[in-house]
Design an enzyme around this catalytic site. Sequence first.
Site, short mmCIF file in Angstrom:
data_model
loop_
_atom_site.label_atom_id
_atom_site.label_comp_id
_atom_site.label_asym_id
_atom_site.label_seq_id
_atom_site.Cartn_x
_atom_site.Cartn_y
_atom_site.Cartn_z
N ASP A 194 0.85 -1.19 0.00
CA ASP A 194 0.00 0.00 0.00
C ASP A 194 0.89 1.24 0.00
O ASP A 194 1.77 1.39 0.86
CB ASP A 194 -0.92 0.00 1.23
CG ASP A 194 -2.12 0.93 1.02
OD1 ASP A 194 -2.41 1.29 -0.14
OD2 ASP A 194 -2.75 1.29 2.03
N HIS A 229 -3.45 13.99 1.39
CA HIS A 229 -3.64 13.05 2.50
C HIS A 229 -2.41 13.02 3.41
O HIS A 229 -2.53 13.03 4.64
CB HIS A 229 -3.92 11.64 1.98
CG HIS A 229 -3.92 10.59 3.06
ND1 HIS A 229 -4.94 10.46 3.97
CD2 HIS A 229 -3.00 9.65 3.40
CE1 HIS A 229 -4.67 9.49 4.82
NE2 HIS A 229 -3.49 8.98 4.50
N GLU A 280 -10.01 3.86 4.32
CA GLU A 280 -9.38 4.75 3.34
C GLU A 280 -9.85 4.37 1.95
O GLU A 280 -9.83 3.18 1.59
CB GLU A 280 -7.86 4.65 3.43
CG GLU A 280 -7.34 5.08 4.80
CD GLU A 280 -5.83 5.08 4.94
OE1 GLU A 280 -5.32 5.83 5.78
OE2 GLU A 280 -5.15 4.35 4.19
N GLU A 318 -9.34 4.01 -1.85
CA GLU A 318 -8.16 3.89 -2.71
C GLU A 318 -8.50 3.19 -4.02
O GLU A 318 -9.53 2.52 -4.14
CB GLU A 318 -7.06 3.06 -1.99
CG GLU A 318 -6.67 3.61 -0.63
CD GLU A 318 -5.41 2.97 -0.07
OE1 GLU A 318 -4.63 2.37 -0.85
OE2 GLU A 318 -5.21 3.07 1.15
N ASP A 332 -9.19 0.37 2.50
CA ASP A 332 -8.11 0.06 3.44
C ASP A 332 -8.60 0.37 4.85
O ASP A 332 -8.52 1.51 5.31
CB ASP A 332 -6.87 0.89 3.07
CG ASP A 332 -5.73 0.69 4.05
OD1 ASP A 332 -5.75 -0.31 4.80
OD2 ASP A 332 -4.82 1.54 4.08
N ARG A 346 -7.18 3.43 13.87
CA ARG A 346 -6.26 4.57 14.07
C ARG A 346 -5.59 4.56 15.43
O ARG A 346 -4.44 4.99 15.55
CB ARG A 346 -7.01 5.88 13.88
CG ARG A 346 -7.59 6.09 12.50
CD ARG A 346 -6.51 6.10 11.44
NE ARG A 346 -7.07 6.40 10.12
CZ ARG A 346 -6.40 6.21 8.99
NH1 ARG A 346 -5.15 5.75 9.01
NH2 ARG A 346 -6.97 6.49 7.84
N GLN A 359 -2.95 1.87 15.33
CA GLN A 359 -1.88 2.39 14.45
C GLN A 359 -1.03 3.42 15.20
O GLN A 359 0.20 3.42 15.09
CB GLN A 359 -2.55 3.02 13.23
CG GLN A 359 -1.62 3.34 12.08
CD GLN A 359 -2.38 4.05 10.95
OE1 GLN A 359 -3.60 4.14 10.95
NE2 GLN A 359 -1.64 4.55 9.99
N LYS A 415 -3.62 -2.17 10.41
CA LYS A 415 -4.05 -2.22 9.01
C LYS A 415 -4.31 -3.65 8.53
O LYS A 415 -4.98 -3.84 7.52
CB LYS A 415 -2.94 -1.63 8.12
CG LYS A 415 -2.66 -0.16 8.32
CD LYS A 415 -3.65 0.67 7.55
CE LYS A 415 -3.18 2.11 7.43
NZ LYS A 415 -4.11 2.89 6.60
N THR A 456 -8.57 -5.86 4.22
CA THR A 456 -8.56 -4.91 3.10
C THR A 456 -9.58 -5.46 2.10
O THR A 456 -9.54 -6.64 1.77
CB THR A 456 -7.18 -4.86 2.43
OG1 THR A 456 -6.19 -4.54 3.41
CG2 THR A 456 -7.15 -3.82 1.31
N GLU A 460 -9.40 12.26 8.22
CA GLU A 460 -9.33 13.62 7.69
C GLU A 460 -10.69 14.32 7.73
O GLU A 460 -10.78 15.50 8.06
CB GLU A 460 -8.82 13.58 6.25
CG GLU A 460 -7.42 13.03 6.10
CD GLU A 460 -7.13 12.59 4.68
OE1 GLU A 460 -7.39 11.41 4.34
OE2 GLU A 460 -6.67 13.42 3.89
CA CA Z 1 -3.87 3.12 2.84
#
Ligand code: CA
Length: 391
Positions: free
Chosen positions: A108, A115, A179, A181, A213, A217, A220, A233, A237, A336
């Site tokens: 990834d 971002h 996320e 993507e 994804d 958080r 992480q 993560k 996925t 975000e």
């Molecule tokens: Ca990602």
Amino acid sequence: MTERVDGSSFGLDELPYGIFSTDADGAGDSRRVGVAIGDQILDLAAFFDDPVFAQPTLNAFLAQGRSTWATVRGRLREAADSSRVAQCLVPRSGAVMHLPFDVADFVDFNSSLQHATNAGRILRPGDEPVRKNWRYQPVGYHGRAGTVVTSGTAVRRPHGQIVLDDRPVLATTKKLDVEAELGFVVGAGSHLGTQVPVEHFADHVFGVVLLLDWSARDVQAFETVPLGPFLGKSFATTISAWVLPLDALVDARVPAPAQVPAPMDYLRPTESWALDVRLELSVNGCVVSRPRFETMYWTAAQQLAHLTVNGASLRSGDLFGSGTVSDAVEFGSLLELSWDGERPLRLADGSVRSYLEDGDVVTLTATAPGSRGDLFVGSVSGTVEPAVTTR
Ligand code: CA
């Protein structure tokens, strides 16, 4: 055959590939390769009578390379209105879709400057949001291929070490995010010890999927330094069930954004192109973001060249994600969109979100310009299931 070119379903300009079955439970031996056309699936195992299509994954077809991909696509387009095609159609409503290919390696990237800047500001306030290396190379990490699942698979809220009241504890994530993507699917591999030049992208990459994804958080945040994303993560996925060939996206090519400083030679193609893919991210049917993929700082061809510059080889079924797609005004993650919970998001249904709640359904769809109207790039979704306590 009705052809729809309106960006809301697959027609003859898309012809995406997937793995379907018609068993009641979807787990029998009837998995085979199909191509979506409207509300039908063209059964390629029946149409071509070729064992490469009578397989439970696309990998064998992917490995055949660019000239075969083009030949098959050309034959399908020529035969579209034939009685032979009509005899090999299966209603999509009666089919179960499966993971389209065995994922070999999953990488990834993190190629949206917006971002990277947003995440840096949120996670490292007061620090330089984007580190020096970011503008010199497409940064990324190796993810977990074995937990890539197909659209519709439930995603269980994960456990992990998170910090509560200044103390790390094992707990369910309180900050489950996703996320938006684009994922790129490698068809033809390469040899160990060789580099794939930036111009050779289309010889190796077969097509694209939409990719969610999932990201915890808080997990992480506690684990990432010093070695990068890990359990925050790796739990899931999700990719779309249909792989859209690059050949369907030729009219979506646009000039790539300017890069300062100029990239090193191995990252500088004679013609640098981006893809005008327009994403739409929804939670429970409420649109939360519409980011533009063409704004990504690093292109997919540059990502592939960088991925192999050290001689690491490619395999059929390798998957590499673009990184969260955020443009100047539309952001592709709740981190975000809610600014890590500082500005909770009010959805069109009146509910409020900082991060995902159990039962939430996340959907990502995309369109792109085609020669005769908008192409439907695809759709991917996943539902958040409550955590199961194991200890
Ligand atoms: Ca990602």
